[in-house]
Design a protein around this motif. Structure first.
Motif, PDB file in Angstrom:
ATOM      1  N   MET A  95      12.744  53.451 -41.888  1.00  0.00           N
ATOM      2  CA  MET A  95      12.524  54.125 -40.600  1.00  0.00           C
ATOM      3  C   MET A  95      13.776  54.143 -39.732  1.00  0.00           C
ATOM      4  O   MET A  95      13.838  54.878 -38.752  1.00  0.00           O
ATOM      5  CB  MET A  95      11.389  53.431 -39.838  1.00  0.00           C
ATOM      6  CG  MET A  95      10.018  53.644 -40.451  1.00  0.00           C
ATOM      7  SD  MET A  95       9.523  55.389 -40.452  1.00  0.00           S
ATOM      8  CE  MET A  95       9.116  55.616 -38.726  1.00  0.00           C
ATOM      9  N   VAL A 107      16.022  60.076 -39.057  1.00  0.00           N
ATOM     10  CA  VAL A 107      14.611  59.810 -38.762  1.00  0.00           C
ATOM     11  C   VAL A 107      14.445  59.670 -37.245  1.00  0.00           C
ATOM     12  O   VAL A 107      15.128  58.860 -36.628  1.00  0.00           O
ATOM     13  CB  VAL A 107      14.109  58.509 -39.431  1.00  0.00           C
ATOM     14  CG1 VAL A 107      12.646  58.255 -39.078  1.00  0.00           C
ATOM     15  CG2 VAL A 107      14.299  58.578 -40.938  1.00  0.00           C
ATOM     16  N   ILE A 129       6.877  62.081 -36.369  1.00  0.00           N
ATOM     17  CA  ILE A 129       8.135  61.684 -37.004  1.00  0.00           C
ATOM     18  C   ILE A 129       8.844  62.936 -37.513  1.00  0.00           C
ATOM     19  O   ILE A 129       8.194  63.818 -38.097  1.00  0.00           O
ATOM     20  CB  ILE A 129       7.872  60.749 -38.213  1.00  0.00           C
ATOM     21  CG1 ILE A 129       6.914  59.622 -37.835  1.00  0.00           C
ATOM     22  CG2 ILE A 129       9.182  60.203 -38.771  1.00  0.00           C
ATOM     23  CD1 ILE A 129       7.447  58.640 -36.846  1.00  0.00           C
ATOM     24  N   PHE A 175      12.098  64.388 -39.866  1.00  0.00           N
ATOM     25  CA  PHE A 175      13.120  64.064 -40.872  1.00  0.00           C
ATOM     26  C   PHE A 175      14.157  65.176 -40.867  1.00  0.00           C
ATOM     27  O   PHE A 175      13.834  66.327 -41.182  1.00  0.00           O
ATOM     28  CB  PHE A 175      12.510  63.972 -42.271  1.00  0.00           C
ATOM     29  CG  PHE A 175      11.335  63.055 -42.363  1.00  0.00           C
ATOM     30  CD1 PHE A 175      11.448  61.701 -42.064  1.00  0.00           C
ATOM     31  CD2 PHE A 175      10.087  63.550 -42.757  1.00  0.00           C
ATOM     32  CE1 PHE A 175      10.345  60.863 -42.158  1.00  0.00           C
ATOM     33  CE2 PHE A 175       8.997  62.713 -42.849  1.00  0.00           C
ATOM     34  CZ  PHE A 175       9.115  61.369 -42.544  1.00  0.00           C
ATOM     35  N   VAL A 203      17.268  63.461 -44.201  1.00  0.00           N
ATOM     36  CA  VAL A 203      17.290  62.008 -44.399  1.00  0.00           C
ATOM     37  C   VAL A 203      17.614  61.711 -45.864  1.00  0.00           C
ATOM     38  O   VAL A 203      16.957  62.243 -46.773  1.00  0.00           O
ATOM     39  CB  VAL A 203      15.931  61.384 -44.021  1.00  0.00           C
ATOM     40  CG1 VAL A 203      15.962  59.875 -44.259  1.00  0.00           C
ATOM     41  CG2 VAL A 203      15.592  61.687 -42.568  1.00  0.00           C
TER      42      VAL A 203
END
Lengths: 396, 361
Positions: free
Chosen positions: A193, A198, A215, A217, A220
């Motif tokens: 995380m 992120v 969340i 991304f 990533v």
């Protein structure tokens, strides 16, 4: 059929009751009773205290750190944890990642992660749901591309519970867009995380609490060994987990504790000088809940003792349990009358002189009632569960 | 002969409210300018002289627009209560100030442990030898009391009969603790320590006070029912729009019969609740027992329908409905609050039972 609890079970219960009550700090017990969402500190501390006794994951096989108790003893243990007002341990490491790793994971992953899950040093969250994929997991859009040995993740997740506590995410992503998810298009990953790219955003729910998150991304990068189990097996693993989730989501220990608490509140709250529990409508509502919780408990005990492996049974448990949870919190708020109007923020919940001149069990009840609207939605909405039952039980 | 359709004036009232709520977050002074705060006040005393049905049309628009303002408390409960009490100069001043929007009045009846009951107050009013009163006690969860300038206080005179007193929030001896409610209204607790009041601050006492209090709260209940209907309409429309556009499993949600049937059930519950709102309005002038049973019957229906309609509006939205940013949740919370302001469904069902023989006759 033969129904009797062995004297060993009763002795086990007494032993656990005494030990667990001594283990839960008083302030933690109070927060567990009053707060809708546990604090990270309480979850960590309770995980550590349990682990010191070797009880962090009684439901795991002994070789991976479980206790070796049979399902009935595990059930008794969890009931005594709830009765002692211990927080329900953080779900995702202990209930999802652990079983997934010892069932499908590599030896290397097991060695690296299982001990830190047991100790509570590493917290997890579950990255399944997305903005356009709630009940329909097959429509996931988050992609993981291969880049040499490594992976690159693009997309986002929504309703990610405890992501703000988590060090790692169990990520479900599309690895092959040309293949149907059910036929190998999805894979599972372990995502850090704190990795670059992120981003977490709190999503405040209607109780005005923070337990879920969104969340994002943004390219990533995951190392090669972030892949959990086999590539393309994401669907199989997700189904394995959802079946687990539906049994745990019956929350029998918590429901039993909450119904006991209802009876206490009903005896203490008065309507025109008369204890609420003496009012016929309250007595009936309370009795019906107690009876339904008993039915739920015996259905769970049956399933634990003689697993049917039938998804229709697990779905039925989820429906009954979620509706019971809502009815418990509905009645709790009814019992305290106009105090159900008051909004208690987190500071108010732990103060000794709550607004409205109310007893200390009042703050938190209304927020819980609001948040529990989610019980019929999460972990597969009840409409989805009914669809599963119709298919599994009748072939329709 | 009943007329169920809106009058021309009521249609205009509704349209002006809808327009205002669409445009901006309305201010209290807007309500005064539109004449809404004096809707249930006589023309002679600075109001409009409208009917409760007119106020219900407006309350419904407040519900639909999710306007978090103490409209029903001030204009629907306190204003007509004060108008019905024997007139004094002080009262006339407060009534005019309500209509002008310069004073907010709240009813301080509830106490710790009183649940929704309107009698048996522990707050005591002691008659002073030279005239005037000393008040001691505490009030809890005074709905919309956080911003109030004036309270209508229910107290027990010499421990035997009910008195309704008019007190100013800033009088010596009064301390107020203000806090929020789940629906972003406010409420307060009051402590009263040796609060001295001149004689004329007692506005009504004894059986008259009790009947005035019950009649006023019944009127307020029906207006809250109207607000609830407005909120239900809006929440149902949002749910209908959501399932018509959201896709899961490659189909719009509206192609699933289980979901459209849920909407159909919401529609049925809402329409029957609307009928019960009208029945409640029709019975407000009936004799007290009949009125009590009828209003509680309305409230049982409306509160339970509200729980279903707004609760299922959340359910049909799935996780999205759980977000504080989503409107459906706000409607649900307003419905929950309405359903425990002057009684929840259980309270009203029991109250109906207590008065039912009168209603049936």
């Amino acid at each position: 059929m033969q129904f009797e609890l062995s004297p060993e079970c009763e002795a086990f219960r007494r032993e656990m009751q005494a030990q667990l009550r001594a283990m839960v700090p008083a302030d933690m017990a109070r927060r567990t009773r009053q707060r809708v969402h546990p604090t990270k500190d309480d979850l960590k501390l309770w995980n550590r205290l349990l682990n010191e006794k070797g009880w962090a994951a009684p439901h795991w096989p002994q070789e991976f750190g479980g206790t070796g108790w049979d399902p009935l003893l595990v059930h008794i243990f969890e009931e005594e944890c709830a009765a002692a007002d211990a927080p329900f341990p953080s779900y995702f490491g202990l209930r999802l990642v652990g079983p997934l790793l010892y069932t499908f994971g590599s030896q290397e992953h097991r060695d690296r992660y299982l001990p830190t899950i047991l100790s509570g040093d590493i917290f997890w969250c579950q990255g399944f749901s997305e903005p356009s994929s709630g009940s329909d997991l097959a429509s996931l859009r988050t992609r993981a591309y291969r880049d040499g040995d490594e992976w690159i993740v693009e997309g986002g997740k929504l309703w990610t519970t405890e992501a703000h506590f988590a060090d790692k995410m169990l990520l479900l992503a599309r690895t092959n867009p040309d293949v149907r998810p059910q036929r190998g298009g999805l894979s599972m990953f372990i995502l850090d995380m704190n990795a670059p790219g992120v981003t977490r955003r709190p999503v405040i729910t209607i109780d005005e609490g923070h337990s879920v998150n969104e969340i994002f991304f943004d390219s990533v990068r995951l190392p090669a060994d972030a892949l959990l189990g086999e590539e393309g097996e994401g669907w199989t693993y997700a189904k394995f987990l959802l079946a687990h989730e539906r049994i745990t989501n019956a929350h029998v220990p918590r429901n039993k504790r909450d119904v006991r608490m209802l009876r206490t509140i009903a005896s203490e709250e008065c309507d025109g000088g008369q204890p609420m529990v003496e009012r016929p409508d309250i007595a009936e509502a309370l009795a019906r809940l107690e009876i339904d919780v008993a039915a739920l408990e015996w259905s769970v005990l049956r399933e634990l003792n003689q697993p049917s492996g039938n998804p229709a049974i697990a779905s039925g448990l989820k429906i009954l349990a979620s509706e019971i949870q809502q009815r418990i919190t509905d009645l709790a708020v009814d019992l305290v009358g106009p105090a159900g109007l008051v909004f208690y923020d987190e500071a108010a919940i732990e103060c000794d002189d709550p607004a409205g001149d109310v007893a200390d069990y009042v703050p938190g009840l209304a927020a819980r009632q609001l948040f529990y609207r989610a019980t019929t939605i999460y972990a597969g909405s009840n409409e989805i569960q009914r669809g599963i039952i119709a298919r599994q039980a009748f072939g329709y | 002969m009943h007329h169920f359709a809106l009058t021309e004036e009521q249609r205009m009232l509704r349209e002006s409210a809808v327009r205002l709520f669409e445009k901006t977050t309305p201010k209290w002074s807007d309500f005064a300018e539109m004449g809404w705060l004096g809707l249930l006040i006589d023309i002679k005393r600075g109001g409009i002289g409208g009917t409760v049905a007119d106020a219900a049309v407006l309350a419904q628009a407040f519900g639909h627009g999710l306007v978090a303002a103490p409209y029903v408390t001030v204009a629907g409960l306190c204003a007509p209560l004060l108008c019905a009490a024997p007139a004094t100069e002080t009262l006339d001043g407060v009534i005019a100030a309500i209509a002008e929007g310069t004073q907010v009045v709240a009813l301080a009846a509830g106490e710790a442990g009183s649940h929704y009951g309107l009698s048996g107050h522990a707050t005591q009013a002691k008659s002073l030898p030279g005239g005037g009163w000393h008040i001691n006690g505490a009030k809890a969860i005074v709905v919309d009391g956080g911003q109030a300038d004036v309270f209508i206080l229910a107290a027990s005179i010499e421990n035997e009969r009910l008195g309704l007193f008019l007190i100013d929030a800033d009088m010596p001896g009064i301390s107020r603790r203000t806090y929020r409610t789940i629906d972003r209204h406010d409420a307060c607790d009051l402590k009263l320590e040796n609060v001295s009041l001149p004689q004329e601050r007692l506005i009504v006492e004894g059986d008259l006070a009790s009947e005035l209090l019950h009649a006023s709260v019944d009127r307020a209940n029906v207006l809250l029912a109207a607000e609830a209907i407005g909120a239900m309409e809006a929440a149902m429309a949002l749910a209908a729009e959501h399932i018509g556009t959201r896709e899961q499993f490659g189909r719009t949600l509206s192609s699933y019969q289980v979901l459209t049937h849920r909407l159909a059930d919401m529609h049925v519950r809402l329409e029957h609740a609307r009928s019960m709102l009208m029945r409640g309005l029709a019975m407000l002038e009936a004799q007290p027992d009949v009125r009590a049973a009828a209003v509680s019957a309305t409230m049982v229906h409306v509160i339970e329908a509200g729980e279903f309609v707004c609760g299922q509006a959340i359910q049909l939205h799935g996780g999205l409905g759980m977000s504080e940013e989503s409107q459906v949740g706000q409607y649900y919370k307003r419905l929950r609050a309405i359903g425990r302001t002057y009684g929840d469904a259980r309270f009203h069902l029991n109250r109906y039972i207590a008065h039912a023989s009168a209603d049936a006759a």
